[in-house]
Scaffold this active site. Structure first.
Site, PDB file in Angstrom:
ATOM      1  N   LYS A  45      -2.243 -22.390 -12.719  1.00  0.00           N
ATOM      2  CA  LYS A  45      -1.429 -21.204 -12.968  1.00  0.00           C
ATOM      3  C   LYS A  45      -0.180 -21.583 -13.196  1.00  0.00           C
ATOM      4  O   LYS A  45       0.675 -21.911 -12.324  1.00  0.00           O
ATOM      5  CB  LYS A  45      -1.390 -20.217 -11.754  1.00  0.00           C
ATOM      6  CG  LYS A  45      -0.875 -18.616 -12.176  1.00  0.00           C
ATOM      7  CD  LYS A  45       0.021 -18.212 -11.292  1.00  0.00           C
ATOM      8  CE  LYS A  45       1.527 -18.386 -11.150  1.00  0.00           C
ATOM      9  NZ  LYS A  45       2.223 -18.164 -12.345  1.00  0.00           N
ATOM     10  N   GLU A  52       6.174 -28.572  -3.140  1.00  0.00           N
ATOM     11  CA  GLU A  52       7.517 -29.170  -3.788  1.00  0.00           C
ATOM     12  C   GLU A  52       8.486 -28.183  -3.886  1.00  0.00           C
ATOM     13  O   GLU A  52       8.173 -27.581  -4.943  1.00  0.00           O
ATOM     14  CB  GLU A  52       7.183 -29.970  -4.886  1.00  0.00           C
ATOM     15  CG  GLU A  52       6.178 -31.324  -4.780  1.00  0.00           C
ATOM     16  CD  GLU A  52       6.484 -32.381  -4.094  1.00  0.00           C
ATOM     17  OE1 GLU A  52       7.742 -32.243  -3.448  1.00  0.00           O
ATOM     18  OE2 GLU A  52       5.846 -33.186  -3.760  1.00  0.00           O
ATOM     19  N   CYS A 112      15.356 -29.609  -9.244  1.00  0.00           N
ATOM     20  CA  CYS A 112      15.233 -29.476  -7.864  1.00  0.00           C
ATOM     21  C   CYS A 112      15.883 -30.612  -7.079  1.00  0.00           C
ATOM     22  O   CYS A 112      16.269 -30.542  -6.124  1.00  0.00           O
ATOM     23  CB  CYS A 112      13.659 -29.620  -7.426  1.00  0.00           C
ATOM     24  SG  CYS A 112      12.775 -30.744  -8.199  1.00  0.00           S
ATOM     25  N   GLU A 169      20.707 -22.876  -3.163  1.00  0.00           N
ATOM     26  CA  GLU A 169      20.203 -23.855  -4.348  1.00  0.00           C
ATOM     27  C   GLU A 169      20.528 -22.735  -5.542  1.00  0.00           C
ATOM     28  O   GLU A 169      20.211 -21.537  -5.539  1.00  0.00           O
ATOM     29  CB  GLU A 169      18.552 -24.001  -4.500  1.00  0.00           C
ATOM     30  CG  GLU A 169      18.280 -24.565  -5.753  1.00  0.00           C
ATOM     31  CD  GLU A 169      16.654 -25.017  -5.612  1.00  0.00           C
ATOM     32  OE1 GLU A 169      15.988 -24.069  -5.230  1.00  0.00           O
ATOM     33  OE2 GLU A 169      16.337 -26.142  -5.957  1.00  0.00           O
TER      34      GLU A 169
HETATM   35  P1  NAD Z   1       9.105 -19.712  -8.529  1.00  0.00           P
HETATM   36  O1  NAD Z   1       8.904 -20.342  -6.926  1.00  0.00           O
HETATM   37  O2  NAD Z   1       9.537 -18.621  -8.810  1.00  0.00           O
HETATM   38  O3  NAD Z   1       7.771 -19.774  -9.154  1.00  0.00           O
HETATM   39  C1  NAD Z   1       6.980 -21.106  -9.471  1.00  0.00           C
HETATM   40  C2  NAD Z   1       5.621 -20.668  -9.592  1.00  0.00           C
HETATM   41  O4  NAD Z   1       4.949 -19.823  -8.421  1.00  0.00           O
HETATM   42  C3  NAD Z   1       5.384 -19.768 -10.848  1.00  0.00           C
HETATM   43  O5  NAD Z   1       4.203 -20.123 -11.396  1.00  0.00           O
HETATM   44  C4  NAD Z   1       5.447 -18.407 -10.259  1.00  0.00           C
HETATM   45  O6  NAD Z   1       4.557 -17.447 -10.858  1.00  0.00           O
HETATM   46  C5  NAD Z   1       4.365 -18.708  -9.069  1.00  0.00           C
HETATM   47  N1  NAD Z   1       4.546 -17.640  -7.829  1.00  0.00           N
HETATM   48  C6  NAD Z   1       5.715 -16.573  -7.704  1.00  0.00           C
HETATM   49  N2  NAD Z   1       5.369 -15.815  -6.702  1.00  0.00           N
HETATM   50  C7  NAD Z   1       4.269 -16.208  -6.208  1.00  0.00           C
HETATM   51  C8  NAD Z   1       3.476 -15.742  -5.208  1.00  0.00           C
HETATM   52  N3  NAD Z   1       3.648 -14.678  -4.576  1.00  0.00           N
HETATM   53  N4  NAD Z   1       2.227 -16.449  -4.855  1.00  0.00           N
HETATM   54  C9  NAD Z   1       2.011 -17.467  -5.681  1.00  0.00           C
HETATM   55  N5  NAD Z   1       2.430 -18.102  -6.827  1.00  0.00           N
HETATM   56  C10 NAD Z   1       3.717 -17.539  -6.956  1.00  0.00           C
HETATM   57  O7  NAD Z   1       9.951 -21.057  -8.845  1.00  0.00           O
HETATM   58  P2  NAD Z   1      10.584 -21.154 -10.378  1.00  0.00           P
HETATM   59  O8  NAD Z   1      11.722 -20.147 -10.416  1.00  0.00           O
HETATM   60  O9  NAD Z   1       9.335 -20.883 -11.375  1.00  0.00           O
HETATM   61  O10 NAD Z   1      11.110 -22.749 -10.155  1.00  0.00           O
HETATM   62  C11 NAD Z   1      12.255 -22.858  -9.743  1.00  0.00           C
HETATM   63  C12 NAD Z   1      12.241 -23.537  -8.422  1.00  0.00           C
HETATM   64  O11 NAD Z   1      11.394 -24.450  -8.094  1.00  0.00           O
HETATM   65  C13 NAD Z   1      13.507 -23.850  -7.704  1.00  0.00           C
HETATM   66  O12 NAD Z   1      13.549 -23.424  -6.504  1.00  0.00           O
HETATM   67  C14 NAD Z   1      13.279 -25.557  -7.698  1.00  0.00           C
HETATM   68  O13 NAD Z   1      13.850 -26.290  -6.818  1.00  0.00           O
HETATM   69  C15 NAD Z   1      11.930 -25.479  -7.537  1.00  0.00           C
HETATM   70  N6  NAD Z   1      11.427 -26.862  -8.061  1.00  0.00           N
HETATM   71  C16 NAD Z   1      11.036 -27.768  -6.880  1.00  0.00           C
HETATM   72  C17 NAD Z   1      10.622 -29.200  -7.439  1.00  0.00           C
HETATM   73  C18 NAD Z   1       9.939 -29.974  -6.627  1.00  0.00           C
HETATM   74  O14 NAD Z   1       9.550 -31.009  -6.930  1.00  0.00           O
HETATM   75  N7  NAD Z   1      10.485 -30.062  -5.309  1.00  0.00           N
HETATM   76  C19 NAD Z   1      10.369 -29.323  -8.861  1.00  0.00           C
HETATM   77  C20 NAD Z   1      10.757 -28.191  -9.867  1.00  0.00           C
HETATM   78  C21 NAD Z   1      11.263 -27.034  -9.132  1.00  0.00           C
END
Ligand code: NAD
Length: 479
Positions: free
Chosen positions: A169, A244, A278, A378
């Site tokens: 997804k 992550e 991140c 963040e």
């Molecule tokens: P997000 O958590 O909003 O979404 C990530 C994914 O999760 C998307 O595909 C989203 O549709 C899905 N999602 C949202 N709600 C969900 C739920 N209830 N159940 C299951 N899946 C769900 O994050 P984002 O805004 O897409 O990305 C930014 C965030 O990602 C930042 O906090 C960043 O730090 C983090 N990030 C972490 C890493 C790492 O490797 N540690 C790398 C890149 C980004």
């Protein structure tokens, strides 16, 4: 305008059962770019059924067969590199340099995983027991928008190397990138069902994956809030999770740091990927004795950054991904001033001449205390907090005073001192005197930056379950 109304199940592009639509805006122009039809829980069921059926034969494949598949996936992604870059620049707004590196990384992740398999031992011994590392079953892969190809490819590569099949997804904000990547992966002509891709929202498709009884593990990259939600949901079926998550990474400048090296590193660390990273180094922890000199150098370097159209080769910071992300960064910039921090450069609003897209000014605050929200939360945009210290011990204490622990940076003119400080920083990765890329090194966080590690041996082991066999005869080996 593009319309994306297909998902990928069992080796075929299909019309989703879901009918909800979402509009995506081009972040550079602010114009409507894509309409995407989102999948639903029924689509997840179909994808999981395909992955489960494919797992029966795939889980028994040899290392050589999996390596051949990884090679084909590498070639299929590499073959359309330039188109992948163009779609990513357009849809995401990443700079050309970032998107090129990202696509290359995505394609290479299959090769790196193939190389890893060459020497990886699936059969080990523990005393008299034979221990076989077995795949887990169907893996759910949930990814964010800030480097969509890279996350999908590296997670898929690891799942397939382990002998698992996958339901992916991607972020709903990456629909056009997902479409072209799916076409590439399809061109590798894998047996149907090895990987399946369902576009959809987190609330519907993400939750359906988290709850699904036939999914054995979730590999998630995204925000800490959603990671916690997934971990809670995964408990009911005791899914394995690799999470992550976010970060608020410290960058410790020791008082003997060579500023000609440390300042460009610090600026790159918080503006890399337009600040939507991140691992961004967003807390610059500096000696009070050199504060004025550092402030002056940071201001000069940040003011020289080129913000603009990400398609231009010399652009260093593109727009943020969408209106919500723009509003979030503006909110934090306002909050920094309200909390009593001093703006060194940047600030509210769009940079001049860039009013149409989601562009923000790279922004630096000084006189920041580590208990302010801009130092604790963040932001996910190019916003830096400069915090000063009087002693090395205080610098380390400030660096570790965070709920996160993904990444840390340290600069010093004395390698032994840098090593000593790095050893005391609580983070999954520490960069000493520079920025690095080591795809085989484990990646992941301490504390609320996540659970588990990705990449290399540590990453692959997280997709495997050890089975101890006693009284086993060595004939009829699978691996
Ligand atoms: P997000 O958590 O909003 O979404 C990530 C994914 O999760 C998307 O595909 C989203 O549709 C899905 N999602 C949202 N709600 C969900 C739920 N209830 N159940 C299951 N899946 C769900 O994050 P984002 O805004 O897409 O990305 C930014 C965030 O990602 C930042 O906090 C960043 O730090 C983090 N990030 C972490 C890493 C790492 O490797 N540690 C790398 C890149 C980004």
């Amino acid at each position: 305008m593009k319309t994306i109304d297909q998902i990928y199940i069992n080796g075929q592009f299909l019309t989703p059962h879901g009918t909800q639509q979402q509009e995506l805006i081009n972040p550079t122009t602010g114009q409507l770019a894509t309409r995407v039809v989102l999948g639903d829980a029924a689509d997840v069921d179909a994808a999981v059924a395909a992955a489960k059926a494919a797992y029966v034969a795939y889980s028994r494949t040899s290392k050589q067969e999996r390596m051949a598949i990884l090679q084909r996936l590498h070639e299929a992604v590499a073959a359309r590199s330039e188109e992948l870059v163009q779609v990513m620049v357009e849809e995401y707004g990443g700079t050309l340099a970032f998107c090129r590196a990202s696509v290359q990384r995505a394609a290479n992740s299959f090769l790196q995983t193939k190389q890893l398999l060459e020497t990886f031992d699936f059969v080990r011994t523990a005393g008299s027991a034979r221990v076989v590392l077995e795949p887990l079953g169907v893996v759910g892969i949930i990814t964010p928008w800030n480097s969509s190809y890279g996350f999908i490819c590296s997670k898929l590569a690891t799942a397939l190397a382990a002998g698992s099949t996958a339901v992916i997804k991607p972020s709903e904000l990456s629909a056009a990138q997902t479409q072209i990547l799916a076409e590439c992966l399809h061109a590798a002509q894998l047996p149907p069902g090895l990987f399946n891709i369902v576009n959809g929202s987190g609330e519907i498709v993400g939750n359906a994956i988290t709850a699904h009884p036939d999914i054995a593990k979730i590999s998630f990259t995204g925000s800490t809030a959603v990671g916690k939600h997934i971990a809670r949901g995964a408990i009911d079926t005791l899914k394995r999770v690799t999470l992550e998550l976010g970060g608020k990474s410290p960058n410790v400048l020791l008082d003997d740091a060579d500023l000609d090296l440390a300042i460009p590193t610090a600026v790159a660390a918080f503006t890399f990927n337009s600040g939507q990273a991140c691992l961004a180094g967003t807390r610059l922890i500096v000696p009070a004795s050199r504060l004025e000199e550092i402030k002056q150098r940071i201001k000069v370097a940040v003011d020289a950054l080129k913000v603009g159209d990400p398609a231009n080769a010399d652009t260093q910071i593109g727009p943020l991904v969408n209106a919500a992300q723009y509003a979030r960064v503006q909110r934090y910039i306002a909050l920094g001033t309200e909390e009593g921090a001093t703006l060194l450069t940047g600030g509210a609003g769009h940079p001049a001449g860039l009013e149409n897209g989601y562009f923000v000014k790279p922004t630096v605050f000084v006189n920041v205390r580590n208990d302010m929200a801009i130092a604790r939360e963040e932001i996910f945009g190019p916003v830096l907090s400069i915090i000063s210290y009087d002693s090395e011990e205080e610098a380390i204490a400030i660096a570790n005073d965070t709920v996160y622990g993904l990444q840390a940076y340290v600069s010093s003119g004395d390698q032994a001192r840098a090593n000593r400080v790095a050893a005391q920083l609580v983070a999954g990765r520490v960069f000493i005197n520079g920025l690095y890329d080591e795809p085989l090194a484990p990646f992941g966080g301490f504390k609320q930056s996540g659970i588990g590690r990705e990449f290399g041996t540590y990453g692959l082991e997280a997709y495997l379950e050890p089975k101890a066999m006693m009284g086993y005869s060595a004939s009829n080996e699978i691996y």
